[in-house]
Design an enzyme around this catalytic site. Structure first.
Site, PDB file in Angstrom:
ATOM      1  N   GLU A   1      -0.625 -13.507 -40.615  1.00  0.00           N
ATOM      2  CA  GLU A   1      -0.241 -13.754 -41.784  1.00  0.00           C
ATOM      3  C   GLU A   1      -0.535 -12.737 -43.053  1.00  0.00           C
ATOM      4  O   GLU A   1      -0.055 -12.552 -44.161  1.00  0.00           O
ATOM      5  CB  GLU A   1      -0.812 -15.133 -42.401  1.00  0.00           C
ATOM      6  CG  GLU A   1       0.302 -16.354 -41.637  1.00  0.00           C
ATOM      7  CD  GLU A   1       0.147 -17.552 -42.310  1.00  0.00           C
ATOM      8  OE1 GLU A   1      -0.678 -17.893 -43.177  1.00  0.00           O
ATOM      9  OE2 GLU A   1       0.790 -18.506 -41.932  1.00  0.00           O
TER      10      GLU A   1
ATOM     11  N   HIS B   1      -7.782 -12.290 -14.820  1.00  0.00           N
ATOM     12  CA  HIS B   1      -7.005 -12.662 -13.568  1.00  0.00           C
ATOM     13  C   HIS B   1      -5.530 -13.105 -13.897  1.00  0.00           C
ATOM     14  O   HIS B   1      -4.879 -13.630 -13.228  1.00  0.00           O
ATOM     15  CB  HIS B   1      -7.678 -13.744 -12.984  1.00  0.00           C
ATOM     16  CG  HIS B   1      -9.145 -13.463 -12.542  1.00  0.00           C
ATOM     17  ND1 HIS B   1      -9.332 -13.301 -11.289  1.00  0.00           N
ATOM     18  CD2 HIS B   1     -10.230 -13.364 -13.008  1.00  0.00           C
ATOM     19  CE1 HIS B   1     -10.533 -12.924 -11.057  1.00  0.00           C
ATOM     20  NE2 HIS B   1     -11.045 -13.069 -12.179  1.00  0.00           N
TER      21      HIS B   1
ATOM     22  N   LYS C   1      11.149 -22.747 -42.475  1.00  0.00           N
ATOM     23  CA  LYS C   1      10.955 -23.899 -43.515  1.00  0.00           C
ATOM     24  C   LYS C   1      12.445 -24.150 -44.035  1.00  0.00           C
ATOM     25  O   LYS C   1      12.977 -25.388 -43.922  1.00  0.00           O
ATOM     26  CB  LYS C   1      10.102 -23.789 -44.492  1.00  0.00           C
ATOM     27  CG  LYS C   1       8.747 -23.876 -43.820  1.00  0.00           C
ATOM     28  CD  LYS C   1       7.674 -23.975 -45.101  1.00  0.00           C
ATOM     29  CE  LYS C   1       6.045 -23.695 -44.604  1.00  0.00           C
ATOM     30  NZ  LYS C   1       5.333 -23.550 -45.724  1.00  0.00           N
TER      31      LYS C   1
END
Ligand code: PA5
Length: 437
Positions: free
Chosen positions: A279, A300, A414
């Site tokens: 951010e 792995h 948003k």
């Protein structure tokens, strides 16, 4: 703490020398609060400004919570969640001992299944809420607060408010008004500290105190970090070196920083780090993409790519010198699994050789490696590390030329979500989005 020997095959020392003046200036601008986004750099000296009375109030509230409840429900998202979660994951035992306060987190997801499960779990538990939101308006925690406040009211009637602890900005937002109207205990998030830089404020300190983490040691660790990183000259200053190494590698075309740890307790520290750098730096189409890996587990799964895939990443490895626990490999008379050669090592020593061997292989494969040695997992070093990364992030962003304290990109999703849900005032956008679907 910082070892960059395994970066030197990839950059020249002159690359770092060239960055020295900019890094020093960025540090001075940050410490003197004259940098880009300087309205939000209160975190730089906050641990030194926190008073004894502030700390005592946090400890007192934590004791009340432990006396009144079996569970503390922490409600928050982003910076109002990840700091506390990372500290608890790093510093608490893997398995809760019997008794003691259980700490759960909600409001960090819109998952109905998870939220309902917590609601059902708390039906038969005594619980308190620490609702954390700087703005007091963020959707995910606001929904969770409405739901769990409702449950508190059902369970405790008019005395529900004695179990709500509210961490927010004083004088702003609906959460603050709600807290005043209902007489919740309030803890202040300073206006000049943004979410992802707030873990060393009551945002992180109250949940930590509720877990019996010594918050005085947390503040000591942060204060020592402030002292060290503000004083030391460039070539001895690990913050300045780390920020400059990141920039030098970015300039060479690296686009991904992978924070690697060999201790699963660091998982949420990695999540906190991703938010901090993601951010703060990811704007204007710039910035390193922060990812994490838990080795040897992820060797792995991701190991093949790291060794042989696209060469656009480097690793920053967190090495914990002293484990909390260690154990030896028992000798087997028949050596049925041919592991007797390992009996002279402890499991921690084996894990460490995995780190050394992996670093060598990845460096040979073209992946630069920055090593950060941490003496042990303790409240002191947790805060030291937090401050190291926050300051490094502020300086890295300055070297990149971006403001690390805003997050305009977060608004796009948003607005769409609110419009799709029919929020009043967004009717035009609602129509536009419907046509696009
Ligand atoms: O770093 C930030 O500012 C954000 O990630 C916020 O912490 C997050 O959006 C939550 O905001 P608030 O504390 O206002 O609910």
């Amino acid at each position: 703490m910082l070892n960059y020997q395994q970066v030197l095959p990839f950059i020249k020392k002159t690359d770092l020398e060239a960055l020295e003046p900019q890094a020093l200036k960025a540090k001075e601008d940050l410490l003197h609060k004259t940098c880009l986004g300087n309205d939000f750099v209160g975190w730089v000296d906050y641990p030194n400004r926190l008073s004894e009375a502030d700390l005592k109030a946090i400890v007192a509230a934590s004791q009340t919570i432990q006396n009144q409840s079996q569970v503390l429900l922490v409600i928050g998202i982003g910076g109002s969640y990840l700091g506390a979660k990372s500290a608890l994951s790093m510093l608490r035992a893997y398995f809760k001992k019997t008794g003691g306060l259980e700490i759960l987190f909600v409001g960090n997801t819109l998952s109905s299944t998870y939220t309902k499960a917590v609601l059902q779990y708390l039906q038969h538990k005594d619980f308190s809420i620490n609702v954390i939101s700087k703005s007091g308006t963020t959707t995910e925690p606001a929904i969770a607060f409405r739901l769990f406040r409702g449950l508190l009211k059902e369970k405790y009637g008019s005395r529900f408010n004695e179990r709500i602890y509210c961490t927010t900005t004083i004088g702003k937002g609906v959460l603050y008004s709600e807290a005043i109207n209902n007489n919740y205990q309030i803890f202040a998030i300073p206006e000049d500290i943004g979410g992802r830089y707030s873990v060393l404020t009551p945002v992180g300190l109250l949940p930590m105190a509720c877990s019996n983490i010594d918050i005085y040691q947390v503040i000591n660790g942060a204060s020592q970090a402030i002292f060290n990183f503000s004083q030391k000259p460039f070539w001895e200053n690990q913050v300045l070196l780390y920020a400059s190494l990141r920039k030098a590698l970015y300039d060479q075309g690296k686009r991904i920083e992978m924070l690697v740890y060999y201790e699963p307790k660091l998982h949420y520290f990695g999540e906190w780090y991703k938010q901090l750098f993601g951010e703060s730096e990811g704007k204007n189409h710039l910035g390193l993409f922060p990812v994490t890996a838990n080795y040897s587990t992820d060797l792995h799964s991701l190991g093949q790519y790291v060794q042989d895939g696209h060469r656009h990443l480097f690793e920053t490895v967190l090495n914990i010198n002293k484990p909390e626990e260690d154990l030896t490999i028992p000798l087997d008379q028949l050596d049925f699994d041919q592991l007797n050669y390992l009996t002279k090592y402890s499991l921690h020593q084996i894990n460490h050789q995995a780190l050394v061997g992996t670093t060598m292989a990845h460096v040979d494969g073209g992946v630069p490696n920055i090593l950060i040695n941490v003496p042990e997992l303790s409240p002191y070093y947790y805060a030291y590390l937090v401050y190291f990364f926050m300051l490094s992030c502020g300086i890295s962003a300055a070297l990149l030329g971006v403001n690390p304290y805003d997050q305009p990109g977060v608004e796009a999703y948003k607005r769409n979500m609110f419009a799709l849900l029919g929020k009043p005032g967004l009717e035009k956008l609602t129509e536009e989005l419907k046509k696009k679907r």
